[in-house]
Design a protein around this motif. Structure first.
Motif, PDB file in Angstrom:
ATOM      1  N   TYR A   7       0.926  -1.274   0.087  1.00  0.00           N
ATOM      2  CA  TYR A   7      -0.040  -0.205   0.062  1.00  0.00           C
ATOM      3  C   TYR A   7       0.858   1.254   0.131  1.00  0.00           C
ATOM      4  O   TYR A   7       1.920   1.234   0.357  1.00  0.00           O
ATOM      5  CB  TYR A   7      -0.981   0.108   1.345  1.00  0.00           C
ATOM      6  CG  TYR A   7      -1.940  -1.114   1.238  1.00  0.00           C
ATOM      7  CD1 TYR A   7      -3.073  -1.179   0.469  1.00  0.00           C
ATOM      8  CD2 TYR A   7      -1.700  -2.250   1.846  1.00  0.00           C
ATOM      9  CE1 TYR A   7      -4.013  -2.131   0.590  1.00  0.00           C
ATOM     10  CE2 TYR A   7      -2.518  -3.333   2.081  1.00  0.00           C
ATOM     11  CZ  TYR A   7      -3.666  -3.237   1.145  1.00  0.00           C
ATOM     12  OH  TYR A   7      -4.490  -4.049   1.343  1.00  0.00           O
ATOM     13  N   PRO A   8       0.385   2.370  -0.523  1.00  0.00           N
ATOM     14  CA  PRO A   8       1.099   3.862  -0.528  1.00  0.00           C
ATOM     15  C   PRO A   8       1.426   3.940   0.948  1.00  0.00           C
ATOM     16  O   PRO A   8       0.737   3.796   1.807  1.00  0.00           O
ATOM     17  CB  PRO A   8       0.340   4.762  -1.181  1.00  0.00           C
ATOM     18  CG  PRO A   8      -0.690   3.894  -1.957  1.00  0.00           C
ATOM     19  CD  PRO A   8      -0.828   2.732  -1.182  1.00  0.00           C
ATOM     20  N   SER A   9       2.570   4.885   1.040  1.00  0.00           N
ATOM     21  CA  SER A   9       2.825   5.400   2.533  1.00  0.00           C
ATOM     22  C   SER A   9       1.757   6.406   2.980  1.00  0.00           C
ATOM     23  O   SER A   9       0.972   6.975   2.262  1.00  0.00           O
ATOM     24  CB  SER A   9       4.163   5.965   2.494  1.00  0.00           C
ATOM     25  OG  SER A   9       4.123   7.312   1.867  1.00  0.00           O
ATOM     26  N   THR A  10       1.705   6.607   4.245  1.00  0.00           N
ATOM     27  CA  THR A  10       0.736   7.653   4.938  1.00  0.00           C
ATOM     28  C   THR A  10       0.891   8.955   4.057  1.00  0.00           C
ATOM     29  O   THR A  10      -0.241   9.679   4.024  1.00  0.00           O
ATOM     30  CB  THR A  10       0.829   7.574   6.345  1.00  0.00           C
ATOM     31  OG1 THR A  10       1.040   6.371   6.816  1.00  0.00           O
ATOM     32  CG2 THR A  10      -0.181   8.446   7.128  1.00  0.00           C
ATOM     33  N   THR A  11       2.158   9.428   3.902  1.00  0.00           N
ATOM     34  CA  THR A  11       2.486  10.617   3.448  1.00  0.00           C
ATOM     35  C   THR A  11       1.713  10.805   2.139  1.00  0.00           C
ATOM     36  O   THR A  11       1.020  11.807   1.799  1.00  0.00           O
ATOM     37  CB  THR A  11       3.964  10.817   3.571  1.00  0.00           C
ATOM     38  OG1 THR A  11       4.474  10.860   4.690  1.00  0.00           O
ATOM     39  CG2 THR A  11       4.278  12.428   2.813  1.00  0.00           C
ATOM     40  N   GLU A  12       1.988   9.810   1.327  1.00  0.00           N
ATOM     41  CA  GLU A  12       1.331   9.705  -0.032  1.00  0.00           C
ATOM     42  C   GLU A  12      -0.066   9.860   0.097  1.00  0.00           C
ATOM     43  O   GLU A  12      -0.750  10.287  -0.791  1.00  0.00           O
ATOM     44  CB  GLU A  12       1.805   8.563  -0.958  1.00  0.00           C
ATOM     45  CG  GLU A  12       3.094   8.572  -1.233  1.00  0.00           C
ATOM     46  CD  GLU A  12       3.664   7.138  -2.036  1.00  0.00           C
ATOM     47  OE1 GLU A  12       3.654   7.286  -3.301  1.00  0.00           O
ATOM     48  OE2 GLU A  12       3.920   6.304  -1.504  1.00  0.00           O
ATOM     49  N   ILE A  13      -0.640   8.940   0.829  1.00  0.00           N
ATOM     50  CA  ILE A  13      -2.307   9.171   0.833  1.00  0.00           C
ATOM     51  C   ILE A  13      -2.647  10.405   1.438  1.00  0.00           C
ATOM     52  O   ILE A  13      -3.703  11.080   0.901  1.00  0.00           O
ATOM     53  CB  ILE A  13      -2.673   7.854   2.098  1.00  0.00           C
ATOM     54  CG1 ILE A  13      -2.412   6.635   1.627  1.00  0.00           C
ATOM     55  CG2 ILE A  13      -4.244   8.030   2.364  1.00  0.00           C
ATOM     56  CD1 ILE A  13      -2.573   5.463   2.535  1.00  0.00           C
ATOM     57  N   LEU A  14      -2.021  11.056   2.374  1.00  0.00           N
ATOM     58  CA  LEU A  14      -2.446  12.498   2.923  1.00  0.00           C
ATOM     59  C   LEU A  14      -2.225  13.354   1.663  1.00  0.00           C
ATOM     60  O   LEU A  14      -3.215  14.384   1.412  1.00  0.00           O
ATOM     61  CB  LEU A  14      -1.634  12.807   4.034  1.00  0.00           C
ATOM     62  CG  LEU A  14      -2.009  12.243   5.389  1.00  0.00           C
ATOM     63  CD1 LEU A  14      -0.900  12.661   6.496  1.00  0.00           C
ATOM     64  CD2 LEU A  14      -3.447  12.557   5.693  1.00  0.00           C
TER      65      LEU A  14
ATOM     66  N   ASP B  66      -2.488  12.923  -1.700  1.00  0.00           N
ATOM     67  CA  ASP B  66      -3.773  12.742  -2.511  1.00  0.00           C
ATOM     68  C   ASP B  66      -5.115  13.169  -1.826  1.00  0.00           C
ATOM     69  O   ASP B  66      -5.941  13.729  -2.593  1.00  0.00           O
ATOM     70  CB  ASP B  66      -3.982  10.962  -2.622  1.00  0.00           C
ATOM     71  CG  ASP B  66      -2.662  10.340  -3.587  1.00  0.00           C
ATOM     72  OD1 ASP B  66      -2.071  11.356  -4.231  1.00  0.00           O
ATOM     73  OD2 ASP B  66      -2.734   9.271  -3.385  1.00  0.00           O
ATOM     74  N   LEU B  67      -4.983  13.159  -0.702  1.00  0.00           N
ATOM     75  CA  LEU B  67      -6.478  13.658   0.041  1.00  0.00           C
ATOM     76  C   LEU B  67      -6.590  15.162  -0.130  1.00  0.00           C
ATOM     77  O   LEU B  67      -7.413  15.655  -0.328  1.00  0.00           O
ATOM     78  CB  LEU B  67      -6.597  13.133   1.207  1.00  0.00           C
ATOM     79  CG  LEU B  67      -6.763  11.726   1.644  1.00  0.00           C
ATOM     80  CD1 LEU B  67      -6.811  11.523   3.181  1.00  0.00           C
ATOM     81  CD2 LEU B  67      -8.417  11.348   1.378  1.00  0.00           C
ATOM     82  N   HIS B  68      -5.430  15.803   0.191  1.00  0.00           N
ATOM     83  CA  HIS B  68      -5.235  17.174   0.011  1.00  0.00           C
ATOM     84  C   HIS B  68      -5.531  17.690  -1.324  1.00  0.00           C
ATOM     85  O   HIS B  68      -6.288  18.714  -1.807  1.00  0.00           O
ATOM     86  CB  HIS B  68      -3.872  17.699   0.448  1.00  0.00           C
ATOM     87  CG  HIS B  68      -3.415  17.945   1.799  1.00  0.00           C
ATOM     88  ND1 HIS B  68      -4.390  18.493   2.796  1.00  0.00           N
ATOM     89  CD2 HIS B  68      -2.657  17.170   2.660  1.00  0.00           C
ATOM     90  CE1 HIS B  68      -4.140  18.288   4.090  1.00  0.00           C
ATOM     91  NE2 HIS B  68      -3.041  17.457   4.083  1.00  0.00           N
TER      92      HIS B  68
END
Length: 510
Positions: free
Chosen positions: A482-489, A491-493
């Motif tokens: 899965y993508p890292s937490t930083t990447e997910i955040l 994408d959400l921004h």
């Protein structure tokens, strides 16, 4: 092959019968069976007359020579007024075929009373078909002359324009039987034809085999076996083998006389005129057959209730239970000759049940005989009228062990969708099952993460003789990254900014 045009004609006959008030599919099949039998008698009589004219040799006839006797022939009444046909069928044909003996129909006296054929102890009743032997309690239920005439007209059209040979007659009858989609009181239901054919392919019957289905129903397993033998050996069979094929080769038992009539007709339409079709409770004391058959094929009832007192003692010695699915396994072992082979359908509970009776029958198969294969089938195979999970067991009776390892196969598709509609799909494991079963050498190196694999006997014994595939199958888990937490955040921004921009544009438009 039954084409769409033929199916439409059969469906039209079926609709006419339903419109007449007969809505039970089994009753419809039964009434059509009688009419097909009556027509077949006249066809046989016409063939006898042709032979007499050519050879100049006098032969015994089915129909009496009297006016009343000749009036019972299909060719004589089929074009008459509907009321006359109905009376002929009701008052003459039906009472006569119920009293058929020595391959002959009885005559009527001057008052129209039936004159029964006198028993002749010096003459065996070999002239009767198995179907004729089960006509005693048959009932003529077609309600009106109009409905009867429509059925006769429809059947005559089918036979005249669409049925070219015995194979086509059999295919037509099987199409009719396919409409029997209701389960019986004792857990009986019609086995899908492609599953029957698969099981026959697994045991590969030969012209010299003796084949038995002790829960025969409509004789699907026997008919499929007959087709297999004719396809693979028909061109090379001897006259003695054809004589064996016409009767002694096939045996079926059932406790429903309607089913016995239907199965006997089904076999007759596939050139098997004198099979041993008998009314018998297979697991009771009235059945003492032992070491007689070389092949057993069956889908025995799963939820049948059996009186404990009536169960044959030698079956209880193998598995002390009232469960029919376990008793039938013990029955197959008793009825088979040494070296005889069996393919049967069992509910999943037989594979993993923890009771003493369940374990004892599995131990018997593995320790004292040769259990060859367990083919787990998906629960949708018997839909729309049953959702039970089942498996096919294939074993050989040895009486001296022989199970070294057991082959497991996880069938996931059978060529039809696994919902109530059962429409055709591309996915079908059956050809793969047959090919792999007959080439076990190539299976030796397969892993338990694959669809088929071997399990050693010792491992099965250590697991309480459990035969459920899930006990031995291994699942290979593939790690998912899965993508890292930083990447997910991030994408959400980005999504949030797109939403804000879209809302701003909407506000400007308002």
């Amino acid at each position: 092959m039954v084409t769409g045009a033929i199916k439409n004609k059969v469906d039209k006959i079926w609709t006419d019968i339903w419109a007449g008030g007969i809505t039970n599919p089994l009753t419809v099949i039964e009434q059509l069976t009688y009419l097909m039998f009556i027509r077949s008698l006249d066809e046989k009589e016409l063939a006898t007359e042709d032979f007499e004219n050519m050879a100049g040799e006098k032969m015994e006839h089915i129909f009496p020579a009297s006016e009343a006797g000749q009036s019972m022939r299909w060719s004589r009444f089929k074009d008459k007024d509907s009321r006359e046909i109905f009376l002929t069928m009701q008052q003459r044909v039906f009472p006569a075929i119920k009293k058929m003996k020595y391959g002959r129909l009885p005559d009527f006296d001057a008052n129209g009373e039936l004159v029964e054929i006198v028993d002749d102890p010096t003459r065996p009743d070999e002239g009767n078909t198995a179907f004729a032997r089960y006509m005693d309690d048959a009932m003529f239920l077609i309600p009106t002359p109009q409905v009867l005439q429509k059925i006769i007209t429809g059947l005559e059209d089918l036979y005249t324009h669409d049925i070219a040979d015995l194979d086509m007659q059999g295919d037509l009858y099987e199409y009719m039987l396919g409409k029997l989609a209701t389960a019986g009181r004792n857990g009986q239901f019609r086995t899908p034809l492609h599953i029957i054919d698969m099981m026959v392919e697994l045991v590969q019957p030969t012209p010299d085999d003796f084949i038995c289905d002790p829960a025969c129903g409509t004789a699907g397993f026997l008919v499929s076996s007959a087709k297999y033998v004719r396809k693979h050996y028909g061109d090379d069979m001897t006259p003695e083998q054809w004589q064996h094929f016409a009767g002694p080769m096939f045996t079926g038992f059932d406790m429903d006389r309607t089913m016995l009539r239907i199965s006997a007709m089904n076999l007759m339409l596939h050139s098997i005129t004198n099979p041993d079709i008998d009314y018998k409770d297979s697991v009771s004391k009235q059945n003492s057959i032992c070491s007689k058959y070389t092949i057993c094929l069956a889908n025995p009832p799963f939820k049948g209730t059996v009186d404990a007192e009536s169960i044959n003692d030698d079956l209880k010695a193998v598995t002390n239970t009232k469960k029919t699915e376990l008793l039938f396994l013990a029955l197959f072992l008793r009825m088979l000759k040494t070296g005889g082979r069996c393919a049967c359908i069992v509910p999943d509970g037989v594979l993993f049940g923890s009771s003493k009776a369940h374990q004892s029958i599995r131990k018997e198969l593995i320790e004292n005989h040769q259990l060859r294969a367990v083919i787990s089938m998906p629960s949708g195979v018997f839909k729309p009228y049953a959702g039970v999970s089942t498996a096919v067991l294939v074993f050989t009776k040895t009486g001296a062990g022989g199970t070294d390892k057991v082959w497991f196969y996880d069938m996931k598709a059978d060529g039809l969708s696994l919902d109530d509609k059962r429409t055709e799909v591309k996915e079908n494991d059956i050809p793969d099952i047959i090919a792999r079963f007959h080439n076990f050498d190539a299976e030796a190196g397969r892993k338990r993460t694959e669809q088929s694999f071997f399990v050693p006997k010792a491992e099965i014994a250590a697991n309480g003789y459990d035969l459920s595939i899930n006990k031995y199958k291994e699942t290979e888990y593939v790690p998912v990254e899965y993508p890292s937490t930083t990447e997910i955040l991030a994408d959400l921004h980005e999504l949030e900014m797109e939403i804000t921009k879209g809302l701003a544009e909407l506000e400007e438009m308002v």
